[in-house]
Design a protein around this motif. Structure first.
Motif, short mmCIF file in Angstrom:
data_model
loop_
_atom_site.label_atom_id
_atom_site.label_comp_id
_atom_site.label_asym_id
_atom_site.label_seq_id
_atom_site.Cartn_x
_atom_site.Cartn_y
_atom_site.Cartn_z
N LEU A 293 -7.91 7.46 0.47
CA LEU A 293 -9.34 7.98 0.12
C LEU A 293 -10.50 7.04 0.92
O LEU A 293 -11.37 7.60 1.20
CB LEU A 293 -9.61 8.27 -1.18
CG LEU A 293 -8.72 9.45 -1.77
CD1 LEU A 293 -9.15 9.47 -3.25
CD2 LEU A 293 -9.20 10.77 -1.29
N GLY A 294 -10.33 5.82 0.67
CA GLY A 294 -11.31 4.86 1.15
C GLY A 294 -11.34 5.16 2.68
O GLY A 294 -12.47 5.22 3.11
N GLY A 295 -10.26 5.02 3.29
CA GLY A 295 -10.29 5.27 4.74
C GLY A 295 -10.94 6.88 5.29
O GLY A 295 -11.62 6.73 6.28
N PHE A 296 -10.48 7.70 4.30
CA PHE A 296 -11.02 9.04 4.53
C PHE A 296 -12.13 9.39 4.58
O PHE A 296 -13.04 9.76 5.43
CB PHE A 296 -9.91 9.97 3.88
CG PHE A 296 -10.33 11.38 3.88
CD1 PHE A 296 -10.27 11.94 5.25
CD2 PHE A 296 -10.74 11.93 2.84
CE1 PHE A 296 -10.39 13.54 5.26
CE2 PHE A 296 -11.19 13.54 2.82
CZ PHE A 296 -10.81 13.93 4.02
N LEU A 297 -12.97 8.75 3.47
CA LEU A 297 -14.05 8.90 3.14
C LEU A 297 -15.16 8.18 4.18
O LEU A 297 -16.08 8.67 4.44
CB LEU A 297 -14.64 8.50 1.49
CG LEU A 297 -13.95 9.40 0.87
CD1 LEU A 297 -14.18 8.88 -0.92
CD2 LEU A 297 -14.63 10.64 0.75
N THR B 246 -7.79 -4.41 3.83
CA THR B 246 -8.81 -4.03 4.59
C THR B 246 -8.16 -3.45 5.91
O THR B 246 -8.55 -2.64 6.63
CB THR B 246 -9.42 -5.38 5.18
OG1 THR B 246 -10.10 -6.03 3.90
CG2 THR B 246 -10.65 -4.99 5.89
N SER B 247 -6.90 -4.11 6.52
CA SER B 247 -6.43 -3.65 7.62
C SER B 247 -5.75 -2.08 7.24
O SER B 247 -5.65 -1.30 8.17
CB SER B 247 -5.17 -4.67 7.89
OG SER B 247 -4.26 -4.68 6.92
N LYS B 248 -5.31 -1.84 6.25
CA LYS B 248 -4.81 -0.62 5.75
C LYS B 248 -5.84 0.58 5.55
O LYS B 248 -5.66 1.54 6.16
CB LYS B 248 -4.01 -0.63 4.44
CG LYS B 248 -2.53 -1.68 4.67
CD LYS B 248 -1.92 -1.68 3.21
CE LYS B 248 -0.92 -2.62 3.44
NZ LYS B 248 -1.25 -3.86 3.87
N ILE B 249 -7.06 0.42 5.16
CA ILE B 249 -7.95 0.95 5.15
C ILE B 249 -8.59 1.29 6.62
O ILE B 249 -9.03 2.62 6.86
CB ILE B 249 -9.10 0.46 4.01
CG1 ILE B 249 -8.61 0.66 2.75
CG2 ILE B 249 -10.26 1.36 4.25
CD1 ILE B 249 -9.63 0.02 1.81
N ALA B 250 -8.46 0.24 7.28
CA ALA B 250 -9.11 0.41 8.79
C ALA B 250 -8.20 1.25 9.68
O ALA B 250 -8.83 2.15 10.33
CB ALA B 250 -9.22 -0.95 9.40
N ILE B 251 -6.85 1.27 9.53
CA ILE B 251 -6.00 1.95 10.35
C ILE B 251 -6.15 3.34 9.76
O ILE B 251 -6.15 4.27 10.62
CB ILE B 251 -4.40 1.49 10.10
CG1 ILE B 251 -3.60 2.00 11.16
CG2 ILE B 251 -3.82 1.88 8.70
CD1 ILE B 251 -3.90 1.53 12.73
N VAL B 252 -6.29 3.57 8.52
CA VAL B 252 -6.57 5.11 8.05
C VAL B 252 -8.00 5.61 8.67
O VAL B 252 -7.81 6.74 9.02
CB VAL B 252 -6.78 5.13 6.63
CG1 VAL B 252 -6.90 6.40 6.15
CG2 VAL B 252 -5.12 4.85 5.98
N SER C 186 -4.63 10.70 6.98
CA SER C 186 -4.95 9.66 6.05
C SER C 186 -3.49 9.53 5.24
O SER C 186 -3.26 8.26 5.07
CB SER C 186 -5.90 10.11 5.26
OG SER C 186 -5.29 11.19 4.36
N ILE C 187 -2.76 10.36 5.01
CA ILE C 187 -1.59 10.06 4.16
C ILE C 187 -0.42 9.64 5.13
O ILE C 187 0.20 8.78 4.92
CB ILE C 187 -1.02 11.25 3.54
CG1 ILE C 187 -1.93 11.89 2.50
CG2 ILE C 187 0.13 11.47 2.95
CD1 ILE C 187 -2.20 11.07 1.36
N LEU C 188 -0.17 10.26 6.27
CA LEU C 188 1.00 10.17 7.08
C LEU C 188 0.83 8.55 8.01
O LEU C 188 1.63 7.87 7.89
CB LEU C 188 0.95 10.96 8.53
CG LEU C 188 1.28 12.36 8.05
CD1 LEU C 188 0.98 13.36 9.43
CD2 LEU C 188 2.48 12.73 7.63
N VAL C 189 -0.43 8.26 8.30
CA VAL C 189 -0.58 6.98 8.96
C VAL C 189 -0.50 5.93 7.72
O VAL C 189 0.16 4.75 8.04
CB VAL C 189 -2.20 6.91 9.43
CG1 VAL C 189 -2.41 5.32 10.01
CG2 VAL C 189 -1.95 7.81 10.69
#
Length: 277
Positions: free
Chosen positions: A89-93, A144-150, A211-214
């Motif tokens: 949700l962080g990356g998606f929003l 941070t890296s996981k939210i950034a990739i999303v 956002s889920i798949l990645v």
């Protein structure tokens, strides 16, 4: 008085038949939508028990359901789901907050499009997972890296659909609005954005799935929590039913997110649904 009672007596059976007709219609729709899934679940249960597939690697669905229940009772499923959803949700929003305004600007103002389009074409043809090592090198193995990739994976469906939505607004609508004396800002706010909203929502739904798949793939590299980590850990420790339970949990979360986005889309673009119907 007698005639009133007679009309009531006539209406009651009709109301009952309408109610039963409505129930039958709903049942028929539910059956059509679930029959293939029920058949798949039955096959999943019978095939390993009948020896058609190796039960060690493809256990019956009842064993997977039992493993899922144990995960739920232990609290592990909740912890891993919360970890995954907070990153997703962080990356998606963030992607929604950045990509939609940028897409509106690129779609509406030609100079912005001319400057940014070459860069966007270059980046959108680079797979998100291909640059995951770059994000890890630059941002570390933390959140941070996981939210950034999303964010990266969600940005391009949003950008492309927003640009397409703005560019494909009916020219007659724009001409009519201009002939009514709308200023450029009013035209953008009252015509362009509402007309582009259905296409923007297509991008939001695609981004929700991405956002889920990645994230699951990203969590398999260097994470210590999350559903992706759970799936990989249980695979390595040979807890196969628990691994399938994690995979099914991700599928269910994806379905819930898609259902929520479709419901929101119907609410915000109700005018389009009515028109098309």
């Amino acid at each position: 008085m007698a005639s009133v009672n007679a009309s009531k007596a006539y209406l009651l059976p009709r109301e009952k038949s309408d109610f039963f007709g409505w129930i039958l219609t709903k049942f028929r729709i539910a059956w059509k939508q679930s029959v293939v899934i029920i058949a798949l679940l039955l096959f999943w249960e019978v095939a390993p028990r009948a020896g058609l597939v190796d039960a060690t690697f493809f256990p019956p669905i009842s064993e997977i359901a039992s493993a899922w229940w144990q995960l739920l009772l232990s609290g592990d499923l909740f912890d891993h789901t919360v970890a995954s959803l907070s990153r997703s949700l962080g990356g998606f929003l963030l992607a929604i907050g950045i990509a939609i305004p940028l897409g509106l600007a690129i779609g509406w103002w030609k100079p912005v499009s001319e400057y940014l389009n070459p860069l966007l074409e270059l980046l959108r043809n680079t797979a998100a997972l291909a640059i995951l090592p770059v994000f890890i090198l630059l941002l570390g193995l933390g959140e941070t890296s996981k939210i950034a990739i999303v964010l990266y994976a969600c940005a391009f469906p949003l950008l492309l659909n927003t640009i397409s939505g703005v560019k494909n607004v009916e020219p007659l609508l724009i001409k009519s609005a201009r002939s009514m004396g709308l200023s450029p800002i009013q035209l953008f706010r009252k015509v362009i954005i509402p007309a582009a909203t259905p296409t923007i929502f297509v991008g939001i739904r695609q981004a929700g799935a991405s956002s889920i798949l990645v994230l699951v793939a990203a969590e398999m590299v260097g994470a210590k929590s999350g559903l992706g980590y759970l799936i990989q850990y249980t695979q390595f420790s040979f807890q196969i039913p628990t691994m399938y339970a994690g995979i099914i949990s991700i599928s269910v979360i994806g379905l819930i997110i898609n259902f929520a986005l479709v419901t929101l889309e119907k609410r915000l673009t109700g005018w389009k649904q009515t028109y098309s119907e």
